[in-house]
Write an enzyme that holds these catalytic residues in place. Structure first.
Site, PDB file in Angstrom:
ATOM      1  N   GLU A 278       0.837  -1.214   0.000  1.00 54.98           N
ATOM      2  CA  GLU A 278       0.000   0.000   0.000  1.00 54.98           C
ATOM      3  C   GLU A 278       0.867   1.259   0.000  1.00 54.98           C
ATOM      4  OE1 GLU A 278      -2.984  -0.417  -0.694  1.00 54.98           O
ATOM      5  OE2 GLU A 278      -3.128  -2.551  -0.233  1.00 54.98           O
ATOM      6  N   ASP A 359       3.534  -4.362  -5.643  1.00 54.01           N
ATOM      7  CA  ASP A 359       4.150  -5.612  -5.145  1.00 54.01           C
ATOM      8  C   ASP A 359       5.667  -5.477  -5.196  1.00 54.01           C
ATOM      9  OD1 ASP A 359       1.769  -6.857  -4.636  1.00 54.01           O
ATOM     10  OD2 ASP A 359       1.798  -8.152  -6.409  1.00 54.01           O
TER      11      ASP A 359
HETATM   12 ZN   LIG Z   1      -2.794  -2.711  -4.480  1.00 54.17          ZN
END
Ligand SMILES: [Zn+2]
Length: 413
Positions: A278, A359
């Site tokens: 995030e 990611d």
């Molecule tokens: Zn995401």
């Protein structure tokens, strides 16, 4: 044949094409999902859970197909039967001001569509989600949510609509650029403050609870210069057992929310890896690019509107001889639907690319994130009975996140 008849035929055709394409894509997805459990898939599901995930997918598929049939029949009947023109004339008989007719017309359509969507949403929550053990919502909470959502969309949407209709009335030739500027400012405001303002109306946000996770997160956030005061835990468990996290806002008004269900079910390191993902959305400025892209889209929409809305054929295609702003808008968006489908495809592919970037950010900034993100994603999928084999076309149209096995494969690279 008159131009308005041709427009009507085009509108009906577009509705039918979109409906048929939707049915075919859904069907392809339903066929695609029923593959034998692959070795990669077996890392997520045992045979029983896998069968359960297939049954869950099929239950959602059947509901989607049924609602598509009903809503398409309803919209076609309304268009061909002249229901929109009828509603318009009823309002005109009672209301003097054109602007108030427009606002009342759209308010009624919003209210009607909210009510029409309730049965499917109710069935989805209390039959499907309930049967597969996800639902935590009560009937009282469900209806409370629906009423709040309706009131919020009216409270936010109608003043904006009034302003746009007023600009149209007052500034014919400068309409498109002025209305777009207003819309862009409004959407910037929503990108920044939307979650902060509206989310607390549905959920309680609390500072992350004291404990091992908070300590681990503190260290990570410090290393990233992300203030801990912008990190919240949210009581998602009052509606569903599914786990998630999100980033929202811009600049100083930013927020990362972790679902309480995620905090319960992930290990500390897994939760930090998700948090790092995030933070990645924040650091890679995904909200800014999304805002820029959406403003570009509305610019296209408003410039086309500026060009077309003055044409009386649009209202006539909806069955009215009186030219009206809202009937023209309605016809415009029905005609615009192929373009909005295309924009949706671009949006989704953009968003899936952002997920890979986030990611990667997690991997780059949190030691061990590759393994922890991997196991976190497996848990997330298991806990929501994700489809392991969605059809690529269905993914292109509907997925804002990459399919789980693609995402896991990417983490392994
Ligand atoms: Zn995401």
């Amino acid at each position: 044949m008159s131009t308005s008849d041709l427009l009507l035929i085009a509108i009906v055709l577009f509705v039918l094409i979109e409906f048929s394409a939707g049915m075919i894509i859904n069907y392809l997805n339903e066929l695609s999902k029923a593959q034998p459990l692959s070795p990669e898939g077996a890392q997520i599901y045992g045979p029983e859970e896998y069968a359960k995930s297939l049954a869950y997918g099929s239950a959602k598929y059947r509901l989607e197909m049924l609602t598509a049939v009903i809503s398409t029949v309803a919209i076609l009947a309304a268009i061909i039967g002249g229901a929109f023109a009828w509603l318009d004339s009823q309002l005109r008989d009672r209301i003097g001001s054109d602007l108030i007719v427009t606002v009342s017309f759209i308010a009624l359509l919003i209210a009607l569509s909210t009510i029409a969507n309730l049965p499917a949403s109710y069935y989805s929550t209390f039959v499907i989600e309930e049967k597969f053990g996800f639902n935590k919502s009560t009937k009282a909470l469900f209806f409370q949510d629906a009423i709040k959502q309706l009131l919020i969309s009216l409270a936010v949407g109608l003043p904006l609509l009034y302003a746009v209709a007023w600009i149209y009335q007052e500034l014919q030739s400068q309409f498109w650029i002025t209305a777009w500027a207003l819309f862009a400012i409004f959407s910037l405001f929503m990108f920044i403050f939307g979650t902060r303002i509206f989310l607390p109306m549905f959920n309680t946000l609390k500072p992350l609870r004291e404990g091992e996770l908070r300590n681990a997160v503190e260290a990570y956030c410090q290393s990233q210069g992300f203030p801990l005061s912008k990190l919240w835990e949210m009581d998602a468990s009052k509606r569903s057992t599914k786990l998630n996290a999100f980033f929202s806002g811009m600049g100083k008004v930013k927020i990362i929310g972790l679902y309480d269900t995620l905090i319960e079910k992930l290990t500390t390191q897994e939760a930090v890896a998700v948090l790092a993902h995030e933070v990645g959305h924040y650091k890679r400025k995904h909200v800014y690019t999304m805002f820029a892209f959406s403003s570009l889209q509305t610019l296209v929409i408003f410039s086309l509107m500026g060009w077309l809305l003055g044409n009386p054929n649009l209202s006539q295609a909806m069955g009215s001889d009186t030219q009206s702003f809202h009937l023209s808008i309605l016809a415009f968006f029905l005609l615009f639907s192929p373009v909005s489908t295309l924009l949706g495809l671009i949006n989704n592919s953009f968003s899936r690319r952002n997920e890979y970037q986030a990611d990667q950010y997690s991997i780059d900034t949190y030691p061990g994130a590759r393994e922890h993100m991997y196991s976190a994603l497996k848990k997330l999928s298991r806990e929501s009975l994700s489809n392991l084999n969605p059809h690529p076309v269905y993914v292109a149209v509907n997925y804002s996140h990459p399919p789980i096995l693609d995402r896991l494969a990417n983490l392994k690279k």
